[in-house]
Design a protein around this motif. Structure first.
Motif, PDB file in Angstrom:
ATOM      1  N   GLN A  21       1.155   8.465   3.926  1.00  0.00           N
ATOM      2  CA  GLN A  21      -0.151   8.345   4.563  1.00  0.00           C
ATOM      3  C   GLN A  21      -0.024   8.177   6.074  1.00  0.00           C
ATOM      4  OE1 GLN A  21      -2.661   5.421   2.653  1.00  0.00           O
ATOM      5  NE2 GLN A  21      -3.395   7.087   1.374  1.00  0.00           N
ATOM      6  N   ARG A  48      -3.898   5.859  10.206  1.00  0.00           N
ATOM      7  CA  ARG A  48      -5.364   5.805  10.101  1.00  0.00           C
ATOM      8  C   ARG A  48      -5.799   5.578   8.653  1.00  0.00           C
ATOM      9  NH1 ARG A  48      -7.812  10.003   8.365  1.00  0.00           N
ATOM     10  NH2 ARG A  48      -6.288  11.450   9.193  1.00  0.00           N
ATOM     11  N   GLU A  49      -5.152   6.283   7.719  1.00  0.00           N
ATOM     12  CA  GLU A  49      -5.494   6.136   6.301  1.00  0.00           C
ATOM     13  C   GLU A  49      -5.106   4.756   5.777  1.00  0.00           C
ATOM     14  OE1 GLU A  49      -4.968  10.697   4.745  1.00  0.00           O
ATOM     15  OE2 GLU A  49      -3.142   9.558   5.205  1.00  0.00           O
ATOM     16  N   ALA A  78      -4.952   2.012   7.602  1.00  0.00           N
ATOM     17  CA  ALA A  78      -5.915   1.082   8.190  1.00  0.00           C
ATOM     18  C   ALA A  78      -7.248   1.107   7.445  1.00  0.00           C
ATOM     19  CB  ALA A  78      -6.124   1.413   9.662  1.00  0.00           C
ATOM     20  N   GLN A  79      -7.710   2.294   7.099  1.00  0.00           N
ATOM     21  CA  GLN A  79      -8.970   2.400   6.354  1.00  0.00           C
ATOM     22  C   GLN A  79      -8.850   1.736   4.986  1.00  0.00           C
ATOM     23  OE1 GLN A  79      -9.616   6.644   6.402  1.00  0.00           O
ATOM     24  NE2 GLN A  79     -10.826   6.550   8.277  1.00  0.00           N
ATOM     25  N   ALA A  80      -7.747   1.975   4.296  1.00  0.00           N
ATOM     26  CA  ALA A  80      -7.554   1.409   2.961  1.00  0.00           C
ATOM     27  C   ALA A  80      -7.466  -0.115   3.003  1.00  0.00           C
ATOM     28  CB  ALA A  80      -6.302   1.990   2.326  1.00  0.00           C
ATOM     29  N   ASN A  90      -8.770  -1.973   5.414  1.00  0.00           N
ATOM     30  CA  ASN A  90      -9.913  -2.482   6.173  1.00  0.00           C
ATOM     31  C   ASN A  90      -9.465  -3.274   7.407  1.00  0.00           C
ATOM     32  OD1 ASN A  90     -12.679  -2.724   6.637  1.00  0.00           O
ATOM     33  ND2 ASN A  90     -12.776  -4.712   5.621  1.00  0.00           N
ATOM     34  N   CYS A  91      -8.613  -2.628   8.197  1.00  0.00           N
ATOM     35  CA  CYS A  91      -8.148  -3.257   9.431  1.00  0.00           C
ATOM     36  C   CYS A  91      -8.029  -2.202  10.521  1.00  0.00           C
ATOM     37  CB  CYS A  91      -6.823  -3.984   9.205  1.00  0.00           C
ATOM     38  SG  CYS A  91      -5.468  -2.918   8.768  1.00  0.00           S
ATOM     39  N   ASP A  92      -7.688  -2.631  11.708  1.00  0.00           N
ATOM     40  CA  ASP A  92      -7.606  -1.751  12.862  1.00  0.00           C
ATOM     41  C   ASP A  92      -6.312  -0.936  12.844  1.00  0.00           C
ATOM     42  OD1 ASP A  92      -8.788  -1.116  15.569  1.00  0.00           O
ATOM     43  OD2 ASP A  92      -6.770  -1.776  16.137  1.00  0.00           O
ATOM     44  N   LYS A  93      -6.407   0.340  13.203  1.00  0.00           N
ATOM     45  CA  LYS A  93      -5.225   1.204  13.240  1.00  0.00           C
ATOM     46  C   LYS A  93      -4.180   0.704  14.227  1.00  0.00           C
ATOM     47  CE  LYS A  93      -4.639   5.146  15.407  1.00  0.00           C
ATOM     48  NZ  LYS A  93      -4.539   6.499  15.898  1.00  0.00           N
ATOM     49  N   HIS A 146       0.833  -1.207   0.000  1.00  0.00           N
ATOM     50  CA  HIS A 146       0.000   0.000   0.000  1.00  0.00           C
ATOM     51  C   HIS A 146       0.869   1.260   0.000  1.00  0.00           C
ATOM     52  CE1 HIS A 146      -3.500   2.505   0.661  1.00  0.00           C
ATOM     53  NE2 HIS A 146      -2.816   3.104   1.624  1.00  0.00           N
TER      54      HIS A 146
END
Length: 64
Positions: free
Chosen positions: A20, A23-24, A26-28, A30-33, A13
């Motif tokens: 990044q 947080r970004e 983790a969102q991309a 789809n997992c926990d920060k 990624h």
């Protein structure tokens, strides 16, 4: 998801999207920060760097 699998996904990624926040990432992915931070500050030490406060990139790669 295993840590090694997540670490590989984070590296992939960040090669595509350097600079990044965790947080970004983790969102991309789809997992926990918390899991992302564990990899960034653990298994990926030396492979990733903070390019700006709290922004991450692959070591030796382009930064933002």
């Amino acid at each position: 998801m295993t840590g090694k699998n997540l670490s590989a996904r984070i590296l992939d990624h960040l090669r595509e999207h350097p600079g990044q926040y965790a947080r970004e990432i983790a969102q991309a992915l789809n997992c926990d920060k918390t899991a992302v931070n564990s990899c960034l500050y653990g298994e990926l030490v030396g492979k990733v760097v903070q390019t700006h406060p709290y922004r991450w990139a692959v070591s030796g790669g382009p930064s933002q």
